[in-house]
Design an enzyme around this catalytic site. Structure first.
Site, PDB file in Angstrom:
ATOM      1  N   THR A 158       0.884  -1.188   0.000  1.00  0.00           N
ATOM      2  CA  THR A 158       0.000   0.000   0.000  1.00  0.00           C
ATOM      3  C   THR A 158       0.916   1.231   0.000  1.00  0.00           C
ATOM      4  O   THR A 158       1.397   1.629  -1.033  1.00  0.00           O
ATOM      5  CB  THR A 158      -0.977   0.011   1.192  1.00  0.00           C
ATOM      6  OG1 THR A 158      -0.255  -0.095   2.403  1.00  0.00           O
ATOM      7  CG2 THR A 158      -1.986  -1.099   1.077  1.00  0.00           C
ATOM      8  N   LYS A 184       4.256  -6.677   4.020  1.00  0.00           N
ATOM      9  CA  LYS A 184       3.972  -5.292   3.657  1.00  0.00           C
ATOM     10  C   LYS A 184       3.677  -4.541   4.945  1.00  0.00           C
ATOM     11  O   LYS A 184       3.170  -5.110   5.918  1.00  0.00           O
ATOM     12  CB  LYS A 184       2.810  -5.169   2.673  1.00  0.00           C
ATOM     13  CG  LYS A 184       1.458  -5.589   3.175  1.00  0.00           C
ATOM     14  CD  LYS A 184       0.716  -4.563   3.961  1.00  0.00           C
ATOM     15  CE  LYS A 184       0.683  -3.219   3.262  1.00  0.00           C
ATOM     16  NZ  LYS A 184       0.037  -2.218   4.178  1.00  0.00           N
ATOM     17  N   THR A 195       2.841  -5.635  11.569  1.00  0.00           N
ATOM     18  CA  THR A 195       3.363  -6.251  10.350  1.00  0.00           C
ATOM     19  C   THR A 195       3.111  -5.402   9.111  1.00  0.00           C
ATOM     20  O   THR A 195       4.059  -5.146   8.462  1.00  0.00           O
ATOM     21  CB  THR A 195       2.786  -7.669  10.148  1.00  0.00           C
ATOM     22  OG1 THR A 195       2.229  -7.783   8.937  1.00  0.00           O
ATOM     23  CG2 THR A 195       2.151  -8.261  11.300  1.00  0.00           C
ATOM     24  N   GLU A 282       6.883   4.960   7.191  1.00  0.00           N
ATOM     25  CA  GLU A 282       6.481   6.157   6.448  1.00  0.00           C
ATOM     26  C   GLU A 282       7.400   7.336   6.778  1.00  0.00           C
ATOM     27  O   GLU A 282       7.476   7.772   7.926  1.00  0.00           O
ATOM     28  CB  GLU A 282       5.019   6.473   6.724  1.00  0.00           C
ATOM     29  CG  GLU A 282       4.109   5.452   6.034  1.00  0.00           C
ATOM     30  CD  GLU A 282       2.654   5.528   6.438  1.00  0.00           C
ATOM     31  OE1 GLU A 282       1.818   4.985   5.699  1.00  0.00           O
ATOM     32  OE2 GLU A 282       2.351   6.121   7.478  1.00  0.00           O
ATOM     33  N   ASN A 405       0.682  10.986   5.570  1.00  0.00           N
ATOM     34  CA  ASN A 405      -0.529  10.718   6.335  1.00  0.00           C
ATOM     35  C   ASN A 405      -1.513  11.867   6.420  1.00  0.00           C
ATOM     36  O   ASN A 405      -2.648  11.689   6.857  1.00  0.00           O
ATOM     37  CB  ASN A 405      -0.164  10.241   7.735  1.00  0.00           C
ATOM     38  CG  ASN A 405       0.404   8.855   7.684  1.00  0.00           C
ATOM     39  OD1 ASN A 405      -0.267   7.940   7.227  1.00  0.00           O
ATOM     40  ND2 ASN A 405       1.651   8.698   8.084  1.00  0.00           N
ATOM     41  N   SER A 410      -7.517  10.730   0.435  1.00  0.00           N
ATOM     42  CA  SER A 410      -8.068  11.390  -0.752  1.00  0.00           C
ATOM     43  C   SER A 410      -7.246  11.062  -1.993  1.00  0.00           C
ATOM     44  O   SER A 410      -6.183  10.480  -1.926  1.00  0.00           O
ATOM     45  CB  SER A 410      -8.129  12.893  -0.518  1.00  0.00           C
ATOM     46  OG  SER A 410      -6.879  13.364  -0.088  1.00  0.00           O
TER      47      SER A 410
END
Lengths: 410, 410
Positions: A158, A184, A195, A282, A405, A410
């Protein structure tokens, strides 16, 4: 949605070998993403056993509920994973989607729905249109192949910026036994369990009970020892499948000395996958290992390490390459665990920055600043109270996390 | 170090009245900042009583240790606050600094050191050169004045972008009793207790015991109900001083009906100061009230509200003006408190976005998006399990937080 690839990404990916008894195909169902694969179908030969560890969230996804219900059966013939929609907090529709998906997969693979495992990842709260899987799974079933493993790793991504794979080959009874894993995860990563999704396949003949026990043991020092942002997902799923095709005697008890050998290899694979999740955290620019020693117990050490690894102030300081051990002291203090300020010692790498509750006499600002410029940092807190120790792995907190984030849905 | 003033700052500041029995002066000691005041000396007339609530950090600062030791005495003649250095994790030197500072202040004010209260805020781990206070406090003692209250509010600021003041005047026995408060705090803000520093002065004649009891009660719904970044400070200090100069009968028991009246006014002041800390949260662009209702208990509701208010993913979504209730579900799920996914309802303002564990039938994306553009947001989670309720106040998580904290110490 496209974010720059993590600076901590590997330079190349392992070319994992085929494992007898498992084949797979990926496909584009167009659930959310365009022009990329978003569905993975994995098929296991008869006799494959399954084990798993699932999120402890009180709001677990429909797919997690499905796996929880079917893991006790211990038998697997198929796995369907979709990315782009988590099918979490989707009520009755979510349960219907899961049943429909299992039904499609069972028909495509010629098995019962109870032998199908499912995982979903992506947006929470949006209904998952499982009808889209109908033709997709049938068609995928005609293209099943034992390699290349990078394809399933890509299909389940993702916000990940790179695919995550790890493999081990371990000699048991003179035979090479294989363990392949993919994962992932990038955000919403915290124990338990962090995870978000990981799937491990081995050709080792092992009972579901032993596989479950080894998985539960080694998840503690891998996926349960990482945190990106302290947020625990509704969808966290780690599943292990053993096809049993390797020509060795079945492993049916933990007392078998081969359990240690096989377990160590499994542990290596889980650990490498978990570290990949941190390195692809991230916005991450640095990987940080937080070691706590001298605590009153291992559990206490773990809670202190997690308090440090979850602290936004510690993580932003690391992003700024600032050896701000004052914030480490703060994070030790807020953990609520036994700690004596005046016995604390703190090291960045091998550099002692604080001891006996104050700045170390030989503290070298220049050397410490130079150390902080590295990509892989070790932070060690010695409490001086007992023998408890633990390590938690995390990354720094940067503008990249906010960018990713603050405009995800959107 | 200069960051833009919070967009949530008030347009003007209250002009708080003089309170009989207290005078103060601010000064520039040059501990860290240049060209601004960084020391506050407050002098109380004889008979002033003190109460306080201090950080629960296991690594509390030397000044906090000092206050903890002297609060049981209940008597105050002076308060010294410095900004720029927290004197935390400074070992023996820290204790010596505290003793030296109290000594300087006691001599300047002509009282015993046990009647001096101290607070420090700023960098953790750097020794505080208390010698710098020597002439400064003597000189300040010659300039003591009863107003203007904005000066002490300014002198105690660190990463705050605006001074924080609040006052109340309450009629008791036909007499106007005053309560003035100041606070500082912007980052490293989380229960318990989330101030970092706040000082409240009243002319109400009240016993130290009653003042302590009222303070402890009303801190729960003010400073202990806010979070900016989940990080608890080593220095959190809330002190209340009562000069007793108002011409009313002393309040010496909680059974006295006037305790309710006075307590309500005290609560208002504490709440307004706490909200200022949230509105000046590092990088904040929005104030968020997280209400949880229908929990199995108030304590359970509080833990769920805090889990939501501390979640980086919820806070970045709010920064992005995204009504991402999926992340709210996640934060409810990870709290570890009783929750039934299929009974959950979530509202943003008056807009119902989810009920019975899935998206609400009448969900209006346009209306919800419009609501999220506001500066003050209300987020309500209904669990449908019992009567427990709680509210936690927080702000969003933006690039500003990273900028401020990625380069704080240097």
């Amino acid at each position: 949605m496209a974010h720059p690839v993590s600076p901590l990404a590997p330079k190349s990916y392992p070319d994992l070998p085929a494992i007898e008894g498992v084949r797979f195909a990926t496909a584009e169902a167009g659930i959310k993403y365009k022009n990329r694969t978003d569905v993975l179908l994995m098929a296991f030969e008869e006799g494959t056993v399954a084990a798993g560890v699932l999120t402890r969230s009180k709001c677990s996804s429909a797919a997690v509920d499905w796996c929880r219900a079917h893991l006790p059966g211990g038998k697997a013939r198929g796995l369907v994973v979709n990315s782009g929609n988590a099918n979490a907090f989707t009520g009755v529709k979510g349960r219907e989607s899961v049943e429909l998906t299992a039904d499609y997969a069972a028909r495509a693979l010629g098995c019962s729905t109870a032998e199908i495992f499912l995982a979903s990842t992506g947006v929470i709260g949006e209904p998952l249109p499982a009808e889209k899987f109908a033709g997709v799974l049938d068609q995928a079933a005609t293209r099943l192949a034992p390699t290349p493993w990078i394809e399933p790793a890509k299909a389940i991504m993702t916000t990940d910026t790179y695919p995550k794979l790890s493999g081990a080959v371990v000699e048991i009874d003179g035979i090479e036994v294989k363990i392949n894993g993919i994962a992932k995860g990038s955000g919403m990563i915290a124990p338990d369990m962090a995870t978000m999704l990981s799937f491990v396949v081995t050709d080792m003949p092992v009972s579901a009970e032993v596989l479950q026990a080894l998985l539960a043991r080694h998840v503690q020092t891998s996926f349960n020892a990482i945190t990106v942002d302290s947020d625990t997902s509704t969808s966290d799923t780690l599943l292990a499948f053993a096809t049993g095709k390797a020509a060795v005697e079945p492993l049916t008890t933990l007392d078998d000395p081969r359990a240690e050998v096989f377990g160590a290899a499994l542990s290596d694979v889980l650990f490498e996958l978990a570290i990949h999740v941190v390195r692809d955290g991230e916005g991450a620019t640095k990987q940080v290992s937080v070691h706590v020693e001298g605590a009153v117990s291992d559990a206490s050490a773990f809670r202190i390490a997690k308090s440090i690894a979850d602290s936004p102030l510690v993580k932003t300081a690391i992003a700024g390459e600032d050896a701000n051990w004052g914030r480490v002291v703060m994070a030790v203090g807020k953990a609520g665990e036994p700690a004596d300020r005046d016995k604390l010692a703190i090291r960045f790498g091998d550099l002692l920055v604080a001891r006996n509750g104050e700045r170390a006499a030989g503290y070298d600002e220049a050397a410490t600043s130079a150390y902080m410029k590295g990509e892989e940092l070790e932070l060690t807190v010695s409490l001086g109270l007992g023998d408890g120790r633990a390590t938690v792995y995390t990354c720094d907190l940067t503008h990249g996390y906010i960018t990713i984030n603050g405009d995800y849905r959107s």
